[in-house]
Scaffold this active site. Structure first.
Site, PDB file in Angstrom:
ATOM      1  N   LYS A  64       0.843  -1.200   0.000  1.00 43.02           N
ATOM      2  CA  LYS A  64       0.000   0.000   0.000  1.00 43.02           C
ATOM      3  C   LYS A  64       0.878   1.249   0.000  1.00 43.02           C
ATOM      4  O   LYS A  64       0.681   2.159  -0.778  1.00 43.02           O
ATOM      5  CB  LYS A  64      -0.915  -0.005   1.226  1.00 43.02           C
ATOM      6  CG  LYS A  64      -1.772   1.236   1.337  1.00 43.02           C
ATOM      7  CD  LYS A  64      -2.625   1.250   2.591  1.00 43.02           C
ATOM      8  CE  LYS A  64      -3.324   2.605   2.714  1.00 43.02           C
ATOM      9  NZ  LYS A  64      -4.088   2.731   3.959  1.00 43.02           N
ATOM     10  N   GLU A  68      10.869  -4.906   3.485  1.00 42.73           N
ATOM     11  CA  GLU A  68      10.901  -6.326   3.100  1.00 42.73           C
ATOM     12  C   GLU A  68      10.387  -6.521   1.670  1.00 42.73           C
ATOM     13  O   GLU A  68      10.980  -7.235   0.862  1.00 42.73           O
ATOM     14  CB  GLU A  68      10.053  -7.161   4.053  1.00 42.73           C
ATOM     15  CG  GLU A  68      10.513  -7.164   5.500  1.00 42.73           C
ATOM     16  CD  GLU A  68       9.803  -6.126   6.342  1.00 42.73           C
ATOM     17  OE1 GLU A  68       9.429  -5.053   5.801  1.00 42.73           O
ATOM     18  OE2 GLU A  68       9.610  -6.367   7.545  1.00 42.73           O
ATOM     19  N   GLY A  72      -4.276  -1.416   5.695  1.00 44.81           N
ATOM     20  CA  GLY A  72      -3.587  -2.606   5.207  1.00 44.81           C
ATOM     21  C   GLY A  72      -4.225  -3.897   5.679  1.00 44.81           C
ATOM     22  O   GLY A  72      -4.465  -4.815   4.899  1.00 44.81           O
ATOM     23  N   ARG A  73      -4.602  -3.939   6.984  1.00 40.08           N
ATOM     24  CA  ARG A  73      -5.165  -5.180   7.529  1.00 40.08           C
ATOM     25  C   ARG A  73      -6.625  -5.372   7.162  1.00 40.08           C
ATOM     26  O   ARG A  73      -7.270  -6.318   7.585  1.00 40.08           O
ATOM     27  CB  ARG A  73      -4.978  -5.207   9.040  1.00 40.08           C
ATOM     28  CG  ARG A  73      -5.490  -3.979   9.764  1.00 40.08           C
ATOM     29  CD  ARG A  73      -4.990  -3.941  11.193  1.00 40.08           C
ATOM     30  NE  ARG A  73      -5.326  -2.697  11.879  1.00 40.08           N
ATOM     31  CZ  ARG A  73      -4.598  -1.587  11.798  1.00 40.08           C
ATOM     32  NH1 ARG A  73      -3.482  -1.578  11.064  1.00 40.08           N
ATOM     33  NH2 ARG A  73      -4.964  -0.487  12.445  1.00 40.08           N
ATOM     34  N   GLU A 132      -3.282  -5.400  15.644  1.00 33.40           N
ATOM     35  CA  GLU A 132      -2.772  -4.141  15.080  1.00 33.40           C
ATOM     36  C   GLU A 132      -3.852  -3.058  15.141  1.00 33.40           C
ATOM     37  O   GLU A 132      -3.566  -1.867  15.043  1.00 33.40           O
ATOM     38  CB  GLU A 132      -2.297  -4.336  13.632  1.00 33.40           C
ATOM     39  CG  GLU A 132      -1.353  -3.238  13.151  1.00 33.40           C
ATOM     40  CD  GLU A 132      -0.637  -3.579  11.841  1.00 33.40           C
ATOM     41  OE1 GLU A 132      -1.285  -3.526  10.774  1.00 33.40           O
ATOM     42  OE2 GLU A 132       0.560  -3.897  11.891  1.00 33.40           O
ATOM     43  N   HIS A 158      -3.231 -31.603  21.225  1.00 35.10           N
ATOM     44  CA  HIS A 158      -2.001 -32.342  21.572  1.00 35.10           C
ATOM     45  C   HIS A 158      -0.860 -31.385  21.807  1.00 35.10           C
ATOM     46  O   HIS A 158       0.313 -31.756  21.691  1.00 35.10           O
ATOM     47  CB  HIS A 158      -1.695 -33.328  20.437  1.00 35.10           C
ATOM     48  CG  HIS A 158      -2.839 -34.240  20.142  1.00 35.10           C
ATOM     49  ND1 HIS A 158      -3.059 -35.421  20.820  1.00 35.10           N
ATOM     50  CD2 HIS A 158      -3.890 -34.101  19.289  1.00 35.10           C
ATOM     51  CE1 HIS A 158      -4.169 -35.990  20.370  1.00 35.10           C
ATOM     52  NE2 HIS A 158      -4.695 -35.208  19.437  1.00 35.10           N
ATOM     53  N   LYS A 162      10.765   0.133  12.684  1.00 36.76           N
ATOM     54  CA  LYS A 162      11.243   0.274  11.299  1.00 36.76           C
ATOM     55  C   LYS A 162      12.416   1.254  11.235  1.00 36.76           C
ATOM     56  O   LYS A 162      13.443   0.993  10.603  1.00 36.76           O
ATOM     57  CB  LYS A 162      10.103   0.776  10.402  1.00 36.76           C
ATOM     58  CG  LYS A 162       8.981  -0.226  10.194  1.00 36.76           C
ATOM     59  CD  LYS A 162       7.893   0.370   9.312  1.00 36.76           C
ATOM     60  CE  LYS A 162       6.740  -0.607   9.110  1.00 36.76           C
ATOM     61  NZ  LYS A 162       5.637  -0.019   8.298  1.00 36.76           N
TER      62      LYS A 162
HETATM   63  O1  F6P Z   1       2.910  -3.533  10.039  1.00 32.85           O
HETATM   64  C1  F6P Z   1       2.751  -2.264   9.545  1.00 32.85           C
HETATM   65  C2  F6P Z   1       2.125  -2.316   8.170  1.00 32.85           C
HETATM   66  O2  F6P Z   1       1.975  -1.010   7.699  1.00 32.85           O
HETATM   67  C3  F6P Z   1       0.781  -3.044   8.151  1.00 32.85           C
HETATM   68  O3  F6P Z   1      -0.271  -2.268   8.652  1.00 32.85           O
HETATM   69  C4  F6P Z   1       0.668  -3.349   6.681  1.00 32.85           C
HETATM   70  O4  F6P Z   1      -0.326  -4.319   6.391  1.00 32.85           O
HETATM   71  C5  F6P Z   1       2.089  -3.844   6.389  1.00 32.85           C
HETATM   72  O5  F6P Z   1       2.930  -3.051   7.236  1.00 32.85           O
HETATM   73  C6  F6P Z   1       2.506  -3.731   4.928  1.00 32.85           C
HETATM   74  O6  F6P Z   1       2.382  -2.400   4.538  1.00 32.85           O
HETATM   75  P1  F6P Z   1       2.427  -2.074   2.951  1.00 32.85           P
HETATM   76  O7  F6P Z   1       1.219  -2.728   2.335  1.00 32.85           O
HETATM   77  O8  F6P Z   1       2.370  -0.570   2.889  1.00 32.85           O
HETATM   78  O9  F6P Z   1       3.694  -2.630   2.406  1.00 32.85           O
END
Ligand code: F6P
Length: 549
Positions: A206, A212, A267-268, A353, A384, A512
């Protein structure tokens, strides 16, 4: 005291909880034959049995009074109406617009957003068709057979877990691989398993600034170029999903290959947007649309059902009951269905979150507990592993059990065993096993009295452990969409009651920033004085272990 804990409705619940703690659900079932009938609800194809909860008619009524006192209905209407309820970012919260099949407009900043929502859905449909039909070819003219979906958090969990949960609906056209972690093992394993001539990378971010995802995409790009592709061919093998079109374009993704999303989708909460493109590619567009339709049905239920018959509201209130009046630190999700094994991880981000906050919308620190720890795994495996603690641990861990009544390639014996374990666990948690029963079981074992008494004490299970049980005919895209939307709205209602902003996530920013500083330390670009002695030591160890040989 905060506004919330000063409410008479809160005080009433506190008193009721104390009175209820001395009672046992076993007795309530014995005293009221209609308990199971009264404490059940059906909505959007989902059946909820909430009778195995430590609530009476009086406590449910008091919980509903709390919801009214916290203006849950008013805040719900504000969300659906596009108000900027994400107060710290000044944004609307409109993931519901992404699955709005009502035909009604949704206005954000004076503009109806539905045309662009529909246009993006059309783009997803057309693109999926072009891939599945083989019309979209790679740079050597081969059709696409592999999708490498790169993203993390909400840009990964939704696509991966929905695709996994709907495995029986998988289209044969392509195989979708998911990459999230920056650990190079992940991207390396995936790229080693595909032929780039037949591979499309879907990069989902987003913000288009997540370390990453950017790094994994760079590695995939390098891999592509080293595999024989050229910069010119990138457009055939890379698409992006982002609200940051400028950054995606600068990264080298052609504008036609960028699927938009909007800042009023968190995002979530974004699997319903173009973040769900991998779902459509894996399952076919119609099944992706089925997810959205199921969520729309749950939205309609949440908007229109009276609070006492409102599934997300009841679940939210039961969660508040245990979190705030029974000191329950966590909530377990126990899906008795192998394909739904990822749901706990999905709801973990959604819930933790959103409500892992301790400052209210009024800027006050809370004097009450807020978001619980969400955890769990598929049944029967948990039996288990961690069920011992749920049964005989010292605290209360409310648990959601869920079971499809029918499963694909159904083997009647297996499925009956799965169901019997699911229901047997909820009964054991509720009724427990008394000392007397355990003592009687130890008769004729040749034990002296002291040993028999001591062993019976260890074997005693106090029961009174709460659970909800969800049943649905089978896990279809529609049901899964409704189930996920149900949890979204549960989280929303709890956030309203706890007076939180459930839609920002400032708590992840510092990690971050410091992570990037440590990276410079590891790369020798930052001096020691940036870090505490412990972190300095860790960096030194890593540098020594990775020093050029
Ligand atoms: O963990 C922080 C966060 O911004 C989440 O809310 C989001 O889903 C994830 O990192 C990935 O963010 P992006 O879609 O901007 O890469």
């Amino acid at each position: 005291m905060s506004v919330l804990t000063s409410l008479p409705q809160w005080q009433k619940l506190s008193e009721l909880a104390e009175s209820v703690k001395g009672a046992h659900m076993r007795d309530w079932f014995a005293q009221d034959a209609s308990r199971a009938d009264k404490m059940q609800l059906e909505a959007c194809g989902i059946f909820l049995d909430y009778a195995k909860n430590r609530v009476t008619d009086e406590s449910m009524a008091a919980l509903l009074d709390l919801a009214r006192a916290c203006n849950v209905e008013g805040q719900r209407d504000a969300m659906f109406g596009g108000d900027a309820i994400n107060a710290t970012e000044g944004r609307a919260v409109l993931h519901t617009a992404l699955r709005n099949f009502s035909g009604n407009p949704v206005i954000v900043d004076g503009k109806d957003v539905m045309p662009e929502v529909r246009a993006t859905l059309d783009k997803i449909e057309a693109f999926t068709a072009s891939i599945h039909s083989g019309e979209h070819k790679g740079y050597t003219g081969k059709p696409i057979k592999h999708i490498v979906a790169i993203g993390i958090g909400g840009s990964f969990l939704g696509p991966k877990i929905m695709t996994e949960a709907l495995k029986p609906y998988t289209a044969d056209a392509v195989k979708v691989h998911f990459v999230a972690n920056v650990d190079g093992c992940h991207i390396h394993d995936v790229l080693s398993s595909v032929d780039f001539e037949e591979t499309l990378v879907v990069m989902s971010s987003k913000s288009f600034s997540t370390q990453e995802t950017l790094q994994n995409t760079l590695t995939a790009k390098d891999w592509f170029l080293k595999s024989g592709g050229t910069q010119h061919d990138i457009a055939k093998h890379f698409v992006a999903v982002s609200s940051n079109v400028k950054a995606a374009t600068e990264f080298g993704i052609s504008a036609d290959n960028i699927f938009p999303m909007w800042d009023w989708v968190g995002g979530r909460y974004s699997l319903w947007s173009a973040i769900g493109l991998p779902i459509a590619l894996a399952l076919g567009f119609e099944n992706f649309k089925g997810l959205l339709e199921g969520a729309f049905e749950m939205d309609t239920h949440f908007k229109t059902a009276p609070l006492s018959q409102n599934m997300p509201v009841l679940l939210a209130l039961l969660g508040v009951w245990y979190r705030n009046f029974f000191d329950a630190p966590s909530h377990a999700l126990l899906p008795y269905y192998h394909y739904l094994r990822g749901l706990p991880a999905y709801v973990q981000q959604l819930d933790m979150e959103s409500n892992g906050k301790s400052v209210t919308l009024d800027g006050e620190h809370v004097d009450y507990a807020t978001g619980p720890i969400i955890w769990g795994s598929e049944g029967t495996n948990g039996q288990h592993s961690f069920h011992q603690l749920i049964h005989q641990g010292s605290g209360v861990i409310p648990a959601d059990f869920m079971l499809p009544l029918n499963v694909p390639n159904q083997d009647d014996t297996h499925h009956a065993m799965l169901a019997s374990n699911c229901f047997g666990q909820t009964q054991a948690l509720m009724q427990g096993k008394s000392f007397e029963a355990c003592y009687a079981d130890l008769a004729n074992k040749g034990l002296d009295e002291e040993t028999r008494t001591r062993l019976a004490t260890h074997k005693t299970m106090r029961g009174n452990k709460p659970s909800n049980t969800f049943l649905f005919d089978s896990l279809t895209p529609n049901i899964l969409g409704a189930l996920v939307a149900m949890y979204e709205h549960k989280v929303f209602v709890q956030g309203v009651i706890w007076n939180l902003n459930s839609f920002d996530q400032w708590g992840v920013e510092l990690g971050k920033v410091l992570g990037n500083q440590v990276l410079e330390g590891i790369q020798g670009k930052a001096g020691k004085d940036n870090f505490d002695a412990s972190t300095q030591q860790l960096i030194a160890k890593f540098r020594a272990a990775n020093a050029p040989k």
